[in-house]
Motif scaffolding. Structure first.
Motif, PDB file in Angstrom:
ATOM      1  N   MET A  96       0.838  -1.203   0.000  1.00 21.85           N
ATOM      2  CA  MET A  96       0.000   0.000   0.000  1.00 21.85           C
ATOM      3  C   MET A  96       0.873   1.253   0.000  1.00 21.85           C
ATOM      4  O   MET A  96       0.630   2.192  -0.765  1.00 21.85           O
ATOM      5  CB  MET A  96      -0.926   0.021   1.223  1.00 21.85           C
ATOM      6  CG  MET A  96      -2.052  -0.992   1.180  1.00 21.85           C
ATOM      7  SD  MET A  96      -3.341  -0.567   0.019  1.00 21.85           S
ATOM      8  CE  MET A  96      -4.139   0.783   0.882  1.00 21.85           C
ATOM      9  N   LEU A  99       2.529   1.574  -3.499  1.00 22.54           N
ATOM     10  CA  LEU A  99       1.619   2.006  -4.562  1.00 22.54           C
ATOM     11  C   LEU A  99       1.092   3.425  -4.349  1.00 22.54           C
ATOM     12  O   LEU A  99       0.972   4.190  -5.307  1.00 22.54           O
ATOM     13  CB  LEU A  99       0.451   1.026  -4.688  1.00 22.54           C
ATOM     14  CG  LEU A  99       0.832  -0.391  -5.159  1.00 22.54           C
ATOM     15  CD1 LEU A  99      -0.382  -1.294  -5.152  1.00 22.54           C
ATOM     16  CD2 LEU A  99       1.472  -0.363  -6.532  1.00 22.54           C
ATOM     17  N   ILE A 100       0.795   3.784  -3.119  1.00 23.43           N
ATOM     18  CA  ILE A 100       0.205   5.108  -2.851  1.00 23.43           C
ATOM     19  C   ILE A 100       1.274   6.198  -2.741  1.00 23.43           C
ATOM     20  O   ILE A 100       1.168   7.242  -3.387  1.00 23.43           O
ATOM     21  CB  ILE A 100      -0.666   5.065  -1.572  1.00 23.43           C
ATOM     22  CG1 ILE A 100      -1.868   4.157  -1.792  1.00 23.43           C
ATOM     23  CG2 ILE A 100      -1.113   6.471  -1.178  1.00 23.43           C
ATOM     24  CD1 ILE A 100      -2.647   3.820  -0.525  1.00 23.43           C
ATOM     25  N   MET A 105      -0.408   5.927  -6.927  1.00 18.35           N
ATOM     26  CA  MET A 105      -1.626   5.299  -7.431  1.00 18.35           C
ATOM     27  C   MET A 105      -2.785   5.641  -6.502  1.00 18.35           C
ATOM     28  O   MET A 105      -2.586   5.874  -5.304  1.00 18.35           O
ATOM     29  CB  MET A 105      -1.423   3.775  -7.506  1.00 18.35           C
ATOM     30  CG  MET A 105      -2.541   3.012  -8.177  1.00 18.35           C
ATOM     31  SD  MET A 105      -2.209   1.226  -8.218  1.00 18.35           S
ATOM     32  CE  MET A 105      -0.966   1.143  -9.482  1.00 18.35           C
ATOM     33  N   ASN A 106      -3.979   5.663  -7.024  1.00 16.78           N
ATOM     34  CA  ASN A 106      -5.191   5.878  -6.243  1.00 16.78           C
ATOM     35  C   ASN A 106      -5.255   4.861  -5.108  1.00 16.78           C
ATOM     36  O   ASN A 106      -4.975   3.675  -5.309  1.00 16.78           O
ATOM     37  CB  ASN A 106      -6.409   5.755  -7.168  1.00 16.78           C
ATOM     38  CG  ASN A 106      -7.711   5.823  -6.412  1.00 16.78           C
ATOM     39  OD1 ASN A 106      -8.164   4.817  -5.878  1.00 16.78           O
ATOM     40  ND2 ASN A 106      -8.303   6.989  -6.373  1.00 16.78           N
ATOM     41  N   ASP A 107      -5.641   5.305  -3.905  1.00 19.71           N
ATOM     42  CA  ASP A 107      -5.634   4.401  -2.754  1.00 19.71           C
ATOM     43  C   ASP A 107      -6.623   3.254  -2.879  1.00 19.71           C
ATOM     44  O   ASP A 107      -6.338   2.133  -2.462  1.00 19.71           O
ATOM     45  CB  ASP A 107      -5.840   5.165  -1.441  1.00 19.71           C
ATOM     46  CG  ASP A 107      -7.218   5.759  -1.288  1.00 19.71           C
ATOM     47  OD1 ASP A 107      -7.725   6.355  -2.241  1.00 19.71           O
ATOM     48  OD2 ASP A 107      -7.787   5.627  -0.185  1.00 19.71           O
ATOM     49  N   SER A 110      -5.210   0.776  -5.360  1.00 17.66           N
ATOM     50  CA  SER A 110      -4.102   0.109  -4.674  1.00 17.66           C
ATOM     51  C   SER A 110      -4.631  -0.968  -3.732  1.00 17.66           C
ATOM     52  O   SER A 110      -4.097  -2.078  -3.676  1.00 17.66           O
ATOM     53  CB  SER A 110      -3.287   1.124  -3.868  1.00 17.66           C
ATOM     54  OG  SER A 110      -2.715   2.077  -4.716  1.00 17.66           O
ATOM     55  N   LYS A 111      -5.675  -0.632  -2.988  1.00 14.46           N
ATOM     56  CA  LYS A 111      -6.251  -1.568  -2.026  1.00 14.46           C
ATOM     57  C   LYS A 111      -6.760  -2.825  -2.724  1.00 14.46           C
ATOM     58  O   LYS A 111      -6.540  -3.942  -2.245  1.00 14.46           O
ATOM     59  CB  LYS A 111      -7.383  -0.883  -1.249  1.00 14.46           C
ATOM     60  CG  LYS A 111      -7.960  -1.710  -0.138  1.00 14.46           C
ATOM     61  CD  LYS A 111      -6.961  -1.882   0.971  1.00 14.46           C
ATOM     62  CE  LYS A 111      -7.573  -2.679   2.117  1.00 14.46           C
ATOM     63  NZ  LYS A 111      -6.540  -3.275   2.943  1.00 14.46           N
ATOM     64  N   VAL A 114      -3.686  -4.919  -4.036  1.00 18.04           N
ATOM     65  CA  VAL A 114      -2.990  -5.537  -2.913  1.00 18.04           C
ATOM     66  C   VAL A 114      -3.810  -6.691  -2.340  1.00 18.04           C
ATOM     67  O   VAL A 114      -3.262  -7.743  -1.996  1.00 18.04           O
ATOM     68  CB  VAL A 114      -2.652  -4.486  -1.828  1.00 18.04           C
ATOM     69  CG1 VAL A 114      -2.186  -5.132  -0.540  1.00 18.04           C
ATOM     70  CG2 VAL A 114      -1.608  -3.512  -2.359  1.00 18.04           C
TER      71      VAL A 114
END
Length: 134
Positions: A96, A99-100, A105-107, A110-111, A114
């Motif tokens: 996270m 990626l964030i 990247m948009n959270d 990303s969530k 992941v």
């Protein structure tokens, strides 16, 4: 109907179903907390705790058919399940952050990404470590 019953008795299919429900719980809790203004790492931690509690119960009973309720076995399973999930939580959190914070990247995207990775890791750990002595 028989084909559906056979399909639903398949361990991998049950894991996918309960993994999807666990992921849904994880994402919904994460989004709810995040929308309340809670920092994404805190939201992720709380979502993790709630979702692994659900995952342990459903994995033990429905996916891996661990029907031994001897306290020693339940404690061992619970401890190894929690440790394996903590390991995947570290991976989850690091990915996270990567990626964030680094890739920007948009959270939410990303969530989701992941969670797909974590589901696979958790299946392998549960099958070969946590519930191996069925």
């Amino acid at each position: 109907m028989t084909k559906l019953r056979i399909l639903l008795n398949n361990e991998a299919i049950k894991y996918i179903i309960f993994g999807a429900l666990t992921t849904l719980i994880n994402i919904v809790v994460y989004l709810a907390l995040n929308n309340m203004g809670i920092l994404y790492i805190t939201s992720n931690t709380i979502a993790f705790i709630i979702s692994i509690t659900f995952a342990f119960i459903t994995n033990k009973i429905y996916v891996f058919n661990s029907d031994i309720w001897n306290m020693k076995v339940v404690i061992r399973e619970g401890m190894t399940f929690t440790c394996s999930r903590l390991a995947s939580f570290v991976i989850d959190t690091l990915l996270m952050i990567l990626l964030i914070e680094i890739i920007c990247m948009n959270d939410f995207i990303s969530k989701v990404i992941v969670n797909v990775i974590v589901i696979f890791i958790n299946y392998v750990l549960s099958k070969f470590i946590v519930f191996k002595n069925r």
